[in-house]
Scaffold this active site. Sequence first.
Site, mmCIF file in Angstrom:
data_model
loop_
_atom_site.group_PDB
_atom_site.id
_atom_site.type_symbol
_atom_site.label_atom_id
_atom_site.label_comp_id
_atom_site.label_asym_id
_atom_site.label_seq_id
_atom_site.Cartn_x
_atom_site.Cartn_y
_atom_site.Cartn_z
ATOM 1 N N LYS A 36 31.100 36.406 50.038
ATOM 2 C CA LYS A 36 31.578 36.307 48.646
ATOM 3 C C LYS A 36 32.184 37.639 48.212
ATOM 4 O O LYS A 36 32.246 37.956 47.023
ATOM 5 C CB LYS A 36 30.434 35.921 47.701
ATOM 6 C CG LYS A 36 29.910 34.502 47.913
ATOM 7 C CD LYS A 36 30.904 33.463 47.417
ATOM 8 C CE LYS A 36 30.436 32.043 47.671
ATOM 9 N NZ LYS A 36 31.486 31.043 47.421
ATOM 10 N N GLU A 123 33.146 49.059 37.940
ATOM 11 C CA GLU A 123 32.129 49.556 36.989
ATOM 12 C C GLU A 123 30.917 50.100 37.753
ATOM 13 O O GLU A 123 30.334 51.118 37.368
ATOM 14 C CB GLU A 123 31.705 48.419 36.056
ATOM 15 C CG GLU A 123 32.833 47.978 35.136
ATOM 16 C CD GLU A 123 32.384 46.873 34.177
ATOM 17 O OE1 GLU A 123 32.274 45.725 34.634
ATOM 18 O OE2 GLU A 123 32.142 47.159 32.995
ATOM 19 N N GLU A 143 39.797 41.650 34.737
ATOM 20 C CA GLU A 143 39.230 40.966 33.580
ATOM 21 C C GLU A 143 40.320 40.444 32.650
ATOM 22 O O GLU A 143 40.218 39.341 32.104
ATOM 23 C CB GLU A 143 38.319 41.920 32.784
ATOM 24 C CG GLU A 143 36.973 42.180 33.419
ATOM 25 C CD GLU A 143 36.988 43.313 34.434
ATOM 26 O OE1 GLU A 143 38.080 43.711 34.894
ATOM 27 O OE2 GLU A 143 35.898 43.785 34.787
HETATM 28 C C1 1HE Z 1 34.174 35.244 44.549
HETATM 29 C C2 1HE Z 1 34.619 36.391 43.862
HETATM 30 C C3 1HE Z 1 34.111 36.624 42.560
HETATM 31 C C4 1HE Z 1 35.590 36.336 45.786
HETATM 32 N N1 1HE Z 1 33.230 35.740 42.060
HETATM 33 N N2 1HE Z 1 33.308 34.394 44.004
HETATM 34 N N3 1HE Z 1 36.712 39.686 40.003
HETATM 35 C C5 1HE Z 1 37.921 39.216 40.347
HETATM 36 O O1 1HE Z 1 38.658 38.677 39.551
HETATM 37 C C6 1HE Z 1 38.274 39.350 41.804
HETATM 38 C C7 1HE Z 1 38.268 37.996 42.449
HETATM 39 N N4 1HE Z 1 38.386 38.080 43.903
HETATM 40 C C8 1HE Z 1 39.569 38.309 44.533
HETATM 41 O O2 1HE Z 1 40.576 38.623 43.925
HETATM 42 C C9 1HE Z 1 39.564 38.209 46.046
HETATM 43 O O3 1HE Z 1 38.437 37.417 46.419
HETATM 44 C C10 1HE Z 1 39.462 39.566 46.777
HETATM 45 C C11 1HE Z 1 40.780 40.333 46.599
HETATM 46 C C12 1HE Z 1 38.310 40.427 46.276
HETATM 47 C C13 1HE Z 1 39.212 39.305 48.283
HETATM 48 O O4 1HE Z 1 40.192 38.406 48.778
HETATM 49 P P1 1HE Z 1 39.921 37.659 50.159
HETATM 50 O O5 1HE Z 1 41.176 36.897 50.478
HETATM 51 O O6 1HE Z 1 39.397 38.609 51.168
HETATM 52 O O7 1HE Z 1 38.702 36.626 49.871
HETATM 53 P P2 1HE Z 1 38.724 35.211 49.118
HETATM 54 O O8 1HE Z 1 39.155 34.142 50.066
HETATM 55 O O9 1HE Z 1 39.458 35.296 47.816
HETATM 56 O O10 1HE Z 1 37.189 35.029 48.745
HETATM 57 C C14 1HE Z 1 36.209 34.700 49.713
HETATM 58 C C15 1HE Z 1 35.116 33.952 48.998
HETATM 59 O O11 1HE Z 1 34.525 34.807 48.013
HETATM 60 C C16 1HE Z 1 35.656 32.745 48.225
HETATM 61 O O12 1HE Z 1 34.618 31.784 48.180
HETATM 62 P P3 1HE Z 1 34.637 30.491 49.158
HETATM 63 O O13 1HE Z 1 33.412 29.742 48.777
HETATM 64 O O14 1HE Z 1 35.943 29.782 48.862
HETATM 65 O O15 1HE Z 1 34.613 31.038 50.550
HETATM 66 C C17 1HE Z 1 35.826 33.304 46.826
HETATM 67 O O16 1HE Z 1 35.780 32.303 45.811
HETATM 68 C C18 1HE Z 1 34.618 34.213 46.721
HETATM 69 N N5 1HE Z 1 34.801 35.239 45.726
HETATM 70 N N6 1HE Z 1 35.499 37.044 44.650
HETATM 71 C C19 1HE Z 1 32.855 34.661 42.765
HETATM 72 N N7 1HE Z 1 34.442 37.700 41.860
HETATM 73 C C20 1HE Z 1 30.073 42.684 33.949
HETATM 74 S S1 1HE Z 1 31.569 42.077 33.619
HETATM 75 C C21 1HE Z 1 32.552 42.331 34.993
HETATM 76 C C22 1HE Z 1 33.730 41.434 34.923
HETATM 77 C C23 1HE Z 1 34.423 41.296 36.237
HETATM 78 O O17 1HE Z 1 34.007 41.822 37.248
HETATM 79 S S2 1HE Z 1 35.843 40.371 36.217
HETATM 80 C C24 1HE Z 1 36.538 40.573 37.775
HETATM 81 C C25 1HE Z 1 36.096 39.517 38.721
#
Ligand code: 1HE
Length: 271
Positions: A36, A123, A143
Amino acid sequence: MKDDLGSGRLDITLPASLHAERQGAVAILRLKRPHKRNALDDETIIGIETFFTALPDGIGAVLLVGEGEHFSAGLDLSELEERDIKQGIAHSRLWHRAFDTIQFGKVPVVAVLHGAVVGGGLELAAAAHVRVAERSAYYALPEGSRGIYVGGGGSVRLPRLIGVARMMDMMLTGRTYSAEEGQAMGLTTYLVDSGKGFAKGLELAARIAGNAPLTNFAVMHALPRIAEMDPASGYAVEALMSSIAQADGEAKARLKDFLEKRAPKVTRGPT
Ligand code: 1HE
């Protein structure tokens, strides 16, 4: 602090998404949810709080690393769907508490960054005292595009590192910064080639663990507070802190070592 503690597991009960071990006086906390992308769910955040609160005596620094291709994808977005306002506030306050145990905890923390260091992952990194970034690392605050807002202390810590205007830009436009750019901005403390972060981080953490405990306390707890004070109050607290540190036996022994030519000199050295 002597490096005589050996290596092995640390006896702290943690969720499966975290792994703790020890190398000498350095405790290593590993985000271990690579499938994840080390997204931070509630269990992991509570585990982080548990780890930093339960650090045993004899640990002088922590190394924080992420397993897999990314340091952390931030908040686990799958947990967000059902939350109402009250639960949202409680969730944010949980992150605040957990990350405060990093920034204002027992010992300094070195974070090793690679791949995505985004949202709540940034963060988390901002709560550490030193950040070693591999060239693959990149910083973003998605975000803005997810329709949410930082909740893990980002509004407090990030402007102090990179300025309000840069953080606004990152959130409004989705701008991403590389590890190299992060170095000029204050996010990357040390820039290293990919695969070299752990060794560099461990070297730095071991050096930090070798400082006098009162010096590390002053740097972690007095310095950031003094920096927020009006200058007159700051000078007064600085005078108190420096006199307390100086009066400690550890300082006296170290000064004696220098004066009797047993301590190393300051050298230019690589950074
Ligand atoms: C997730 C998350 C997540 C991946 N929550 N499940 N954060 C974001 O907006 C970033 C979101 N993530 C991404 O943009 C990408 O996943 C990455 C650039 C980090 C990595 O990409 P990649 O191609 O290596 O992986 P992927 O295929 O996107 O993800 C693999 C799995 O991880 C996939 O799940 P699966 O069940 O389909 O295999 C994704 O859904 C899962 N995954 N990131 C949940 N963030 C206290 S407030 C803070 C507020 C925030 O942090 S907002 C920013 C959130």
